[in-house]
Each structure stands twice: as structure tokens, then as C-alpha cells.
Design a protein around this motif. Structure first.
Motif, mmCIF file in Angstrom:
data_model
loop_
_atom_site.group_PDB
_atom_site.id
_atom_site.type_symbol
_atom_site.label_atom_id
_atom_site.label_comp_id
_atom_site.label_asym_id
_atom_site.label_seq_id
_atom_site.Cartn_x
_atom_site.Cartn_y
_atom_site.Cartn_z
ATOM 1 N N VAL A 267 0.696 -1.287 -0.086
ATOM 2 C CA VAL A 267 0.093 -0.132 0.048
ATOM 3 C C VAL A 267 0.799 1.230 0.005
ATOM 4 N N ARG A 268 0.796 2.173 -1.107
ATOM 5 C CA ARG A 268 1.581 3.141 -1.205
ATOM 6 C C ARG A 268 1.217 4.437 -0.078
ATOM 7 N N VAL A 269 2.076 4.784 0.833
ATOM 8 C CA VAL A 269 2.087 5.844 1.589
ATOM 9 C C VAL A 269 2.893 6.859 1.313
ATOM 10 N N SER A 270 2.289 8.125 0.990
ATOM 11 C CA SER A 270 3.044 9.283 0.575
ATOM 12 C C SER A 270 2.750 10.280 1.230
ATOM 13 N N ILE A 271 3.826 11.302 1.293
ATOM 14 C CA ILE A 271 3.854 12.545 2.001
ATOM 15 C C ILE A 271 2.416 13.349 1.890
ATOM 16 N N ALA A 272 1.772 13.128 0.646
ATOM 17 C CA ALA A 272 0.527 13.721 0.182
ATOM 18 C C ALA A 272 -0.490 13.160 1.087
ATOM 19 N N ASP A 273 -0.670 11.674 1.521
ATOM 20 C CA ASP A 273 -1.405 11.284 2.236
ATOM 21 C C ASP A 273 -1.332 11.723 3.759
ATOM 22 N N LEU A 274 0.027 12.152 4.186
ATOM 23 C CA LEU A 274 0.325 12.489 5.592
ATOM 24 C C LEU A 274 -0.220 13.963 5.590
ATOM 25 N N ILE A 275 -0.061 14.637 4.765
ATOM 26 C CA ILE A 275 -0.722 16.105 4.565
ATOM 27 C C ILE A 275 -1.926 16.114 4.617
ATOM 28 N N ASP A 276 -2.866 15.305 3.968
ATOM 29 C CA ASP A 276 -4.213 15.321 3.807
ATOM 30 C C ASP A 276 -4.788 14.902 5.260
ATOM 31 N N GLU A 277 -4.022 13.837 5.868
ATOM 32 C CA GLU A 277 -4.356 13.633 7.238
ATOM 33 C C GLU A 277 -4.268 14.687 8.322
ATOM 34 N N VAL A 278 -3.271 15.639 8.205
ATOM 35 C CA VAL A 278 -3.003 16.379 8.856
ATOM 36 C C VAL A 278 -3.937 17.802 8.834
ATOM 37 N N ARG A 279 -4.590 17.832 7.852
ATOM 38 C CA ARG A 279 -5.634 19.025 7.532
ATOM 39 C C ARG A 279 -6.909 18.930 8.379
ATOM 40 N N SER A 280 -7.111 17.793 8.986
ATOM 41 C CA SER A 280 -8.002 17.680 9.855
ATOM 42 C C SER A 280 -7.731 17.592 11.422
ATOM 43 N N VAL A 281 -6.368 17.763 11.741
ATOM 44 C CA VAL A 281 -5.881 17.757 13.062
ATOM 45 C C VAL A 281 -5.553 19.160 13.566
ATOM 46 N N LYS A 282 -6.117 19.607 14.630
ATOM 47 C CA LYS A 282 -5.842 20.594 15.497
ATOM 48 C C LYS A 282 -5.262 20.614 16.506
ATOM 49 N N ARG A 283 -4.583 21.817 16.974
ATOM 50 C CA ARG A 283 -3.630 21.778 18.244
ATOM 51 C C ARG A 283 -3.947 23.170 18.871
ATOM 52 N N ASP A 284 -4.475 23.079 20.189
ATOM 53 C CA ASP A 284 -4.678 24.356 20.876
ATOM 54 C C ASP A 284 -5.977 25.307 20.060
ATOM 55 N N GLY A 285 -6.804 24.348 19.408
ATOM 56 C CA GLY A 285 -7.932 25.179 18.604
ATOM 57 C C GLY A 285 -7.498 25.425 17.165
ATOM 58 N N ALA A 286 -6.274 25.592 16.788
ATOM 59 C CA ALA A 286 -5.874 26.025 15.529
ATOM 60 C C ALA A 286 -5.392 24.924 14.621
ATOM 61 N N PRO A 287 -5.662 24.887 13.490
ATOM 62 C CA PRO A 287 -5.258 23.916 12.429
ATOM 63 C C PRO A 287 -3.707 23.603 12.574
ATOM 64 N N LEU A 288 -3.307 22.266 12.628
ATOM 65 C CA LEU A 288 -1.979 21.874 12.449
ATOM 66 C C LEU A 288 -1.252 22.500 11.605
ATOM 67 N N LEU A 289 -1.677 22.425 10.361
ATOM 68 C CA LEU A 289 -0.885 22.915 9.428
ATOM 69 C C LEU A 289 -0.534 24.506 9.561
#
Length: 404
Positions: A267-289
Motif C-alpha cells: 500500500v503506497r503511503v506518500s507525504i501527500a497522504d500525510l498532509i491530507d491527514e494533517v488537515r483535519s488535526v487541530k492543536r490548541d484550537g488551531a489547524p496543525l498546518l
């Protein structure tokens, strides 16, 4: 195999054909966990699903297309298989699981096997009827293949095998094993007394014991030979030449030699997959990106992944490899597996406390995909020679450094 290099338009037409077929035939989610690589096939349910998929892919003419027609291929130029492989990745298809046969045993048999060997083994590898495993590493010797102690003693028209092998991927399902065994224990150089066999796995005196991984999955076994008899015709490359044949096989495994049948081996795991995952993650109420440190780490990984792709293209241009010939090919396995380790590990780091959860916990991000991907990557940094062994190979064979 055809020597005629296809034109850009021929490849484009073929790619469109493959894409259309995949849109219609790419299997739906079966409702159970599928392996990320061939090293996690641990249930009959997974095996039968993947066997059916590989057979369907081969029957459509999209696996081993550059292998000879008389053995089940299509005799086409390798560029066509490259296009297929890209489409398989793009469509995120299931893996083609019979990797040891498709990528290592098959190319070896086509290169040095007899006509009888090719007729006996190649079609079954492509169709997934015959599963192959590898018998190199041993419990007491690890990556020191030259010190293999499994014995093969000639007895008339047979060899009698005694010993054990470890980390035998799909050993419990395999019909055949590429086996490295010692036929002469008296030689001064340990490498000279080894021989290479295409050994059957179904017979008296051959037993396997599954090994559970840190992920909770299976896929590896330990294999035991106790006075097991195999036909002398299983020998390939001549008695005493096992080290040379094993090294040729490892060139396929490490990506330094061509000839693999193709397919989606993991199963190909690329940096694009990781970035897509990060888009939904927040830290201290702000988007992690929005975090500059996170962005810096992600950009570095993007650069690393782009460099790997450019290095692959560069490896095909001799004039760009004149300083250290074979350096890119011999370092391929090390560079890719270590990049994947770093990238997947960061996929856990950015999850914070949630990174400690695993598959089955309802609070995991992406169902625990990144945790599973990270743990599974240890198999790739160890299998085929550890990263430390790969560094030694590059230092000695590319840079010409002394062994000590």
C-alpha cells in the motif's frame, strides 16, 4: 520480451486502457482488514481475497506483461508494465501479494533456470496458484547469510535437508521456497559450501510455526526441516554456487536489478497522504498546518520524497552515474525504507497523545492507519538486509571503503 520501445502515444493509449479496466474491476472494500504489504498476510480470508485479485489482474494481461508469452506473460516491452504499476498505485488497488515469486524467484528462474524450470514454475507464480517464500535467514545468524548452517546432503536422486529458517514470509501458505543451504561444510571460505534450491514446501519433515508481529498480525513463520527429502532437480545454479545465486537474488529484492513481474507490492503511503491527514488535526484550537515547525518538517519530507523520485530517473542515465556506478541502485532499498520510516514516524508524532492508540480504538485518527503503517515499516528496514547491512554494502561496494 519486445525490444521495440513504445512511443509516448502508445503508452498513453495503453495507460488509458488499464485505467478503464481498473475503474471497473478494482475490488471494493471487503469489510475486513487487508495487509499493507505481503508481509502481513496472516489469514485464509486475506489470502483468498488477494489470490483472487492477483489472478484477475494476470488474466486481464496486466501482470508480468514483459515476461515471455510461452510462460504466461505477453512478451511486451517493460515500459508497459511500468505504466500498469503507476495505474495500480493511482487507483489504490490491493497488493499483489506473491512478491517473492513475482519479484525474486521468477526473475531468477527466467535468468538462469532451465527450460524445464521455466515451464514448471513461471505461470504458477503469475497466476497466484503457486505461492513462494524465502529460506535465507536463520535463527542464530540473522543477516549473516554466508554462515547459514541448514544442511543439504546428497542421497541418490534427493537431497536430505536439516535445519531451520526464520522470518519466512507466508511460509505456512507457500508451495515453494528459494532455499540457501550448506552442501559442503569443509570449505575454507564459508561462502563456497552453499547451494541454492527451488524447494517444495509440502512434504514430510517440513513444518512451519507462525510468528506474531508487534502489530498483532501474522505473516512470518519459522520453518523447520527434519530429514526432509527434496529432489536433486531442485538445485539451481550448480552445487557450491549458492552464494553467487543468492547475491543475484538479493539484487532483485533490493531493487538493484530489473526483471520483477510488477504489480502493487505494498500500500503506497506518500507525504501527500500525510498532509491530507494533517488537515483535519487541530492543536490548541488551531489547524496543525498553521504551525511553522510542522510546516517545516512536512516541507523537508516533501523534498526527500521528490529527491527519491528524481534519483530513480537519474539511475537510468549512465552519464549521471559515472562517478559512482550502481550507487543509486545499490542504495535504493536503504533510501526508500528509511524515508518511509521517518515519514510514518512523523505521522504518529503529529497526533500527540492520540498517537499512542491503535487499530480498534474508536478515537484513533484514520482508524489507526499510521500506527499500523509505522510498525509494519520495521519489516522493510530489516528484511532484505538491515539498514546497517545496507550501509556496509554502500561503503564497501560503492565508496570502496575498507571493511574495518
Amino acid at each position: 520480451m519486445s525490444d521495440h520501445a513504445p512511443s509516448a502515444s502508445e503508452l498513453a493509449d495503453f495507460r488509458a486502457e488499464v485505467s478503464g479496466w481498473l475503474e471497473e474491476h478494482n475490488p471494493a472494500d471487503p469489510g475486513f482488514l487487508l495487509p499493507q504489504t505481503f508481509m502481513e498476510v496472516g489469514s485464509d480470508q486475506q489470502l483468498e481475497f488477494l489470490r483472487e485479485w492477483q489472478h484477475k489482474l494476470w488474466s486481464a494481461g496486466y501482470l508480468g506483461v514483459h515476461w515471455p508469452e510461452q510462460y504466461g506473460g505477453r512478451g511486451m516491452h517493460p515500459a508497459f508494465q511500468n505504466e500498469i504499476n503507476r495505474e495500480l498505485r493511482r487507483h489504490r488497488t490491493p497488493i499483489t501479494f506473491n512478491v517473492i515469486g513475482l519479484g525474486w524467484a521468477g526473475p531468477l528462474i527466467l535468468d538462469i533456470g532451465t527450460e524445464e524450470d521455466k515451464a514448471k514454475y513461471i505461470k504458477g507464480i503469475l497466476s497466484a496458484e503457486d505461492i513462494w517464500c524465502q529460506g535465507f535467514s536463520e535463527p542464530d545468524h540473522g543477516s549473516d547469510l554466508g554462515n547459514a548452517q541448514t544442511r543439504a546432503v546428497r542421497d541418490g536422486e534427493d537431497y536430505i535437508i536439516n535445519g531451520s529458517k526464520i522470518w519466512t514470509t507466508m511460509g505456512n501458505y507457500a508451495k515453494y521456497m528459494i532455499l540457501l543451504a550448506r552442501t559442503d561444510p569443509t570449505t575454507k571460505r564459508k561462502y563456497d559450501g552453499l547451494s541454492f534450491f527451488l524447494s517444495p514446501m509440502h512434504g514430510t519433515g517440513i513444518d512451519t510455526r507462525p510468528i506474531q508481529k508487534i502489530t498483532g498480525e501474522y505473516g512470518f513463520t519459522e520453518t523447520f526441516f527434519t530429514d526432509a527429502r527434496i529432489p536433486a532437480s531442485c538445485l539451481i545454479g550448480g552445487e557450491g554456487n549458492g552464494w553467487r545465486v543468492a547475491m543475484q537474488t538479493l539484487q532483485y529484492e533490493r531493487g538493484a536489478a530489473a526483471g520483477a513481474a510488477g504489480g502493487q507490492v505494498q500500500v503506497r503511503v506518500s507525504i501527500a497522504d500525510l498532509i491530507d491527514e494533517v488537515r483535519s488535526v487541530k492543536r490548541d484550537g488551531a489547524p496543525l498546518l498553521e504551525d511553522p515547525v510542522v510546516r517545516d518538517r512536512l516541507v523537508q519530507l516533501i523534498m526527500d520524497e521528490k529527491a527519491l523520485g528524481l534519483a530513480d530517473k537519474r539511475s537510468t542515465l549512465g552519464d549521471l552515474n559515472s562517478d559512482y556506478p550502481m550507487s543509486l541502485l545499490l542504495s535504493y532499498k536503504l533510501r526508500v525504507s528509511e524515508y518511509q520510516r521517518r515519514m510514518r514516524q512523523y505521522g504518529l508524532e503529529i497526533q500527540g497523545g492520540l498517537g499512542g492508540l491503535y487499530v480498534g480504538d474508536e478515537d484513533t485518527i484514520a482508524g489507526g492507519f499510521w500506527q499500523r503503517a509505522y510498525f509494519n515499516n520495521f519489516a522493510t528496514t530489516i528484511g532484505g538486509g538491515t539498514s546497517q547491512i545496507q550501509c556496509n554494502i554502500i561503503g564497501e561496494q560503492v565508496l570502496g571503503l575498507p571493511k574495518s
